[in-house]
Design an enzyme around this catalytic site. Structure first.
Site, PDB file in Angstrom:
ATOM      1  N   ASP A  12       0.811  -1.228   0.000  1.00  0.00           N
ATOM      2  CA  ASP A  12       0.000   0.000   0.000  1.00  0.00           C
ATOM      3  C   ASP A  12       0.837   1.267   0.000  1.00  0.00           C
ATOM      4  OD1 ASP A  12      -2.276  -1.665   0.237  1.00  0.00           O
ATOM      5  OD2 ASP A  12      -1.945  -1.775   2.393  1.00  0.00           O
ATOM      6  N   HIS A  40      -4.523  -2.295  -5.934  1.00  0.00           N
ATOM      7  CA  HIS A  40      -3.947  -0.981  -6.164  1.00  0.00           C
ATOM      8  C   HIS A  40      -5.097  -0.032  -6.406  1.00  0.00           C
ATOM      9  CE1 HIS A  40      -0.018  -2.610  -6.667  1.00  0.00           C
ATOM     10  NE2 HIS A  40      -0.370  -3.347  -7.686  1.00  0.00           N
TER      11      HIS A  40
HETATM   12  P1  GDP Z   1      -0.406   0.116  -3.754  1.00  0.00           P
HETATM   13  O1  GDP Z   1      -0.993  -1.206  -3.449  1.00  0.00           O
HETATM   14  O2  GDP Z   1       1.043   0.206  -3.369  1.00  0.00           O
HETATM   15  O3  GDP Z   1      -0.645   0.557  -5.151  1.00  0.00           O
HETATM   16  O4  GDP Z   1      -1.116   1.183  -2.826  1.00  0.00           O
HETATM   17  P2  GDP Z   1      -2.692   1.446  -2.615  1.00  0.00           P
HETATM   18  O5  GDP Z   1      -3.307   1.766  -3.889  1.00  0.00           O
HETATM   19  O6  GDP Z   1      -3.302   0.377  -1.812  1.00  0.00           O
HETATM   20  O7  GDP Z   1      -2.627   2.685  -1.616  1.00  0.00           O
HETATM   21  C1  GDP Z   1      -2.178   3.884  -1.959  1.00  0.00           C
HETATM   22  C2  GDP Z   1      -3.292   4.912  -1.745  1.00  0.00           C
HETATM   23  O8  GDP Z   1      -2.743   6.178  -1.681  1.00  0.00           O
HETATM   24  C3  GDP Z   1      -4.283   4.971  -2.883  1.00  0.00           C
HETATM   25  O9  GDP Z   1      -5.550   5.313  -2.380  1.00  0.00           O
HETATM   26  C4  GDP Z   1      -3.728   6.082  -3.772  1.00  0.00           C
HETATM   27  O10 GDP Z   1      -4.713   6.728  -4.568  1.00  0.00           O
HETATM   28  C5  GDP Z   1      -3.199   7.012  -2.754  1.00  0.00           C
HETATM   29  N1  GDP Z   1      -2.019   7.773  -3.137  1.00  0.00           N
HETATM   30  C6  GDP Z   1      -0.932   7.390  -3.867  1.00  0.00           C
HETATM   31  N2  GDP Z   1      -0.021   8.374  -3.894  1.00  0.00           N
HETATM   32  C7  GDP Z   1      -0.551   9.396  -3.171  1.00  0.00           C
HETATM   33  C8  GDP Z   1      -0.071  10.701  -2.793  1.00  0.00           C
HETATM   34  O11 GDP Z   1       1.024  11.123  -3.116  1.00  0.00           O
HETATM   35  N3  GDP Z   1      -0.904  11.434  -2.005  1.00  0.00           N
HETATM   36  C9  GDP Z   1      -2.127  11.021  -1.585  1.00  0.00           C
HETATM   37  N4  GDP Z   1      -2.848  11.817  -0.818  1.00  0.00           N
HETATM   38  N5  GDP Z   1      -2.585   9.799  -1.903  1.00  0.00           N
HETATM   39  C10 GDP Z   1      -1.818   9.011  -2.688  1.00  0.00           C
END
Ligand code: GDP
Length: 430
Positions: A12, A40
């Site tokens: 995440d 994701h």
């Molecule tokens: P992954 O499994 O590594 O892709 O991560 P997730 O998708 O589960 O979690 C990342 C969350 O953070 C998602 O809701 C993204 O939209 C959000 N996100 C990613 N980068 C950023 C950022 O720079 N700022 C904010 N506020 N949210 C972000």
């Protein structure tokens, strides 16, 4: 050339967003491990999507999305996902599935649930999507490759043999209904129809793509600390989360992986059980969870509230080292704008001694965080596009963490969207 996008921590970290962003300049995006157990979250011009099996490049017309042999392939879930994109007007993506990928069988999902029930309070916090039983069977050599769907006679024999074994377990260990091999064969015939248009020899396809000078992205699921060898065993996932495994799970030579972009979040979060040294509780945790990510830190697949903590330099340095990091993408920095002071975990105290080395699990369980407080910047940094335009305390936070982890932070993400990214020159980048 091949680039990998992987996580430094418990998952995440925002890998989906970084992959989606880098996919703009890529030709092929490959999932090489894991299954539909994690997700994701991607925000782009089509809306907000939670992907579980498809790689994060599916939103572009120019990319090919590949499910590599290392993935735990749940065929109905893949189908639902493709349909959910098409229903929301995303152009039908080009998808290839490795003929060597193995399939999550309906009984894997059931066995996962039954085992969690049996363990009750001592459970691993499985997402119950069949991943652990799936990988156990793969290595016990009773798994099913997609290719086996195309040799019906051999398949039937194997289904009968495997059902016999599974039924002993279902009857005597779990006291649950048995599997009917004929019915399972029917399901597999359905799977064959669904998957047939996409099946190919993925490693041959990737070799050709490399010859043609194409850019391939390997997209990891979860992060270093969930790796079965190098993570917080046994509270880990069942397939390797490391970039090195990308070579195996996609079927490419290891020396082709030229860039390893390790995604690190500006604070910590984790799902499932297991040691989490910089964990926060109570109101502090609730506030960070509510403000975190894009609309709160809740699992993309499960909706479970994530465990929250301060940034952990010990875990992240180790996480970056095991990935073989060439670049760090530092994400969700915008979320921390509300804090007066931001504690960061700079060491672990274990039995009275302070260490910066990430220890094995039994020592990790005794570790207490050594925190250092950095001043906050108390403003909203979304929309900023140049590193110099970030508030001074915010840059100091980034630079302090870079120095602690020892890997170059070349990208800073300050929002969930594709364009919310700041590129940065790092002195650590050779
Ligand atoms: P992954 O499994 O590594 O892709 O991560 P997730 O998708 O589960 O979690 C990342 C969350 O953070 C998602 O809701 C993204 O939209 C959000 N996100 C990613 N980068 C950023 C950022 O720079 N700022 C904010 N506020 N949210 C972000």
């Amino acid at each position: 050339m091949v680039k990998a996008v992987v996580g430094a921590n418990w998952g995440d970290e925002g890998k989906g967003k970084i992959t989606d962003m880098l996919a703009q300049q890529a030709d092929v995006i490959v999932r090489f491990q894991g299954g539909a157990n994690a997700g994701h979250t991607i925000v782009n011009d089509y809306g907000k999507f939670a992907l579980h099996t498809l790689p994060s490049g599916v939103f572009y017309g120019h990319t090919t999305s590949v499910i590599g042999n290392g993935v735990a392939l749940n065929i109905p879930v893949l189908f639902e996902e493709i349909q959910s994109l098409v229903d929301r007007k995303v152009p039908r993506p080009k998808i290839l599935v490795s003929d060597r990928a193995q399939m999550v069988m309906p009984y894997h999902i059931l066995l996962d649930q039954y085992e969690e029930e049996r363990l009750a309070g001592r459970s691993f916090g499985s997402t119950k999507s069949g991943i652990a039983p799936f990988y156990s069977d793969k290595y016990a050599k009773i798994g099913f490759q997609v290719s086996e769907l195309f040799d019906e006679e051999t398949l039937k024999e194997k289904v009968e043999r495997v059902c016999e074994q599974k039924n002993v377990m279902l009857e005597h260990m779990y006291h649950k209904p048995l599997i009917d091999p004929a019915q399972l064969m029917e399901t597999l015939r359905e799977y064959k129809k669904m998957i047939e248009p996409y099946v190919c020899d993925v490693s041959a396809f990737l070799e050709q793509a490399l010859r043609e000078g194409k850019t391939i992205l390997l997209e990891g699921q979860l992060g270093t600390l969930k790796d079965p060898d190098h993570g917080i065993y046994p509270m880990v996932t069942s397939s390797s989360t490391l970039a090195a495994y990308g070579a195996i799970g996609a079927g490419i030579p290891p020396y082709e992986i030229k860039e390893i972009i390790t995604v690190c979040k500006a604070y910590s979060s984790a799902v499932g059980a297991g040691a989490f040294v910089s964990e926060l509780f109570g109101d502090e945790a609730d506030e960070l969870r509510r403000r975190g990510g894009d609309g709160g830190e809740f699992g993309a697949t499960t909706g479970r509230p994530r465990r929250m903590g301060w940034f952990d330099c010990v875990a992240s340095r180790y996480g970056c080292r095991l990935q073989g990091t060439t670049d760090v993408a530092f994400t969700v920095l915008d979320v921390l704008g509300y804090l007066d002071e931001i504690p960061v975990c700079v060491g672990y105290e274990i039995d009275g001694e302070v260490t910066k080395e990430f220890p094995v699990t039994w020592k990790l369980n005794r570790a207490k965080p050594v925190l250092k407080k950095l001043p906050g910047w108390k403003c909203n940094i979304r929309g900023i596009r140049k590193y110099e335009d970030l508030p001074e305390n915010c840059r100091k936070y980034v630079e302090f963490i870079e120095e602690q982890i020892g890997y170059p932070i070349t990208m800073v993400s300050n929002g969930p969207g594709r364009r919310d990214i700041i590129y940065r020159e790092s002195l650590l980048k050779k």
